[in-house]
Design a protein around this motif. Sequence first.
Motif, short mmCIF file in Angstrom:
data_model
loop_
_atom_site.label_atom_id
_atom_site.label_comp_id
_atom_site.label_asym_id
_atom_site.label_seq_id
_atom_site.Cartn_x
_atom_site.Cartn_y
_atom_site.Cartn_z
N GLY A 128 1.44 -1.03 0.38
CA GLY A 128 -0.17 -0.28 -0.04
C GLY A 128 0.99 1.55 0.54
N GLU A 129 2.10 1.17 0.66
CA GLU A 129 2.85 2.82 0.81
C GLU A 129 3.54 2.37 -0.79
N MET B 100 -3.09 -7.83 -5.45
CA MET B 100 -3.14 -8.77 -4.41
C MET B 100 -2.78 -7.89 -3.19
N GLU B 101 -1.89 -7.23 -2.84
CA GLU B 101 -2.15 -6.89 -1.88
C GLU B 101 -2.44 -5.02 -1.30
N VAL B 102 -2.33 -4.09 -2.49
CA VAL B 102 -2.76 -3.48 -2.51
C VAL B 102 -3.98 -2.75 -1.61
N SER C 90 -7.23 -1.04 -0.91
CA SER C 90 -7.87 -0.57 -2.19
C SER C 90 -8.18 0.94 -2.35
N PRO C 91 -7.93 1.92 -1.20
CA PRO C 91 -8.15 3.78 -1.50
C PRO C 91 -7.01 4.27 -2.29
N HIS C 92 -6.02 3.40 -2.06
CA HIS C 92 -4.74 3.95 -3.27
C HIS C 92 -5.17 2.87 -4.39
N ALA C 93 -5.40 1.95 -4.76
CA ALA C 93 -5.62 1.53 -6.06
C ALA C 93 -5.94 2.51 -7.32
N THR C 94 -7.55 2.49 -6.82
CA THR C 94 -7.77 3.49 -7.67
C THR C 94 -7.66 4.80 -8.01
N ARG C 95 -6.52 5.21 -7.83
CA ARG C 95 -6.05 6.52 -7.99
C ARG C 95 -4.24 6.09 -9.32
N LEU C 96 -3.95 4.90 -8.39
CA LEU C 96 -2.49 4.76 -9.79
C LEU C 96 -3.23 4.34 -11.12
N PRO C 97 -3.07 4.92 -12.12
CA PRO C 97 -3.33 4.23 -13.70
C PRO C 97 -3.09 2.73 -14.26
N VAL C 98 -2.02 2.21 -13.81
CA VAL C 98 -1.04 1.50 -14.20
C VAL C 98 -2.17 0.41 -13.19
#
Length: 376
Positions: A206-207, A362-364, A366-374
Amino acid sequence: MGRSGLASTPKSVNIALTGKCNLRCKYCFYADEMEALKDLPTEAWLTFFRQLTEMGVMDVTLSGGEVLTRPDLFVLIDGVIQNRLRYCLLTNGTLVDEEVVGQFDVGKRRLRLNYIQVSIDGSTAEVHDASRPKSFDRAIRGLRLLKGAGLPVTVRVTINRHNLDDLENLARLLLEDVGVSSIGTNDAMPVGAGCHAADDVALTSGEKARAMETMGRLARRYPGRLTASAGPQAKLRMYAEMELAARTGELAHGWSMGNLSACGCVYSMIDVLHDGSIVPCAMLPDLVMGKIQTDSLAEIWREHPTMQAMRARRSIPMKEVEGCQQCEWSSYCNGSCPGLAHQLTGELNRANPEDCYRRFLMEVESPHATRLPVLR
């Protein structure tokens, strides 16, 4: 250049001149070797520099430990210059003073210098000193002295849990206030001394996502001034290329996708530890292939089984790599750093688990995943 595309000798040699260091950085991957190995004397290095010239090597990178702890450093630099080599210098900056800066004006020391890299990990003492204890003021002073003297200087930032939320302030300090031309970044790795401090310094998935988002934003703000071959910025680029290849079927780097082929260093450079041990890379300190005092660097470069094995990795399909056979990303992956792969798994022909995109997804958080274009 041989038929295989391999140069007869390395273009560059990375040399750790000393294991001595005036700091105890929490994430240092070289700490164990520092204490276990003995520094070579001046004459041994001067003899080696002559051998490098005879081989046709073009430049060397001088580091440690802390390279400025060697009282004969400028004697060694003069030896490099006398043998028509160019050089780079890696330092923590804390021992740089007016006398040290003035030494670069002697002879051809400035003329043959490619750059000096200083390690800075925070925009304030509180942040920087959390991973590089009691050193911020001295490091920044050294950096400003080098920059003020017009010497070619760059900065290496190791992204870790202590400076994750300080990256924008740090970029502003270095690129705008101090005015360095570029910053190179990597991240704290769970190897060496970093293994003992992993919970304190190494980023979670996540970090890492947060760091990638920040580095992407900074790269757009400071075009061409942020570089990385490892760490969050490099992962952002790598993961984006994997996503693009998965959508379009177009591989970003030809043979570098789908095979265990991430590291190209073994085609252009080699490392020497401070006791004269020849290793493929400082990240592989246990794979000693010989000593500069007794063995031919040229023969090791061309013929040593370890070098051949590392070069042969690029012909191994990711779908045949243990742990990667069933991964949907194997056709677009290259296994990442073999040094980390070996240190973390004990095997050379494995993928580096720290850079695994499947594991990351799998580990990231989700609040951050939505902001990453990759991310999908």
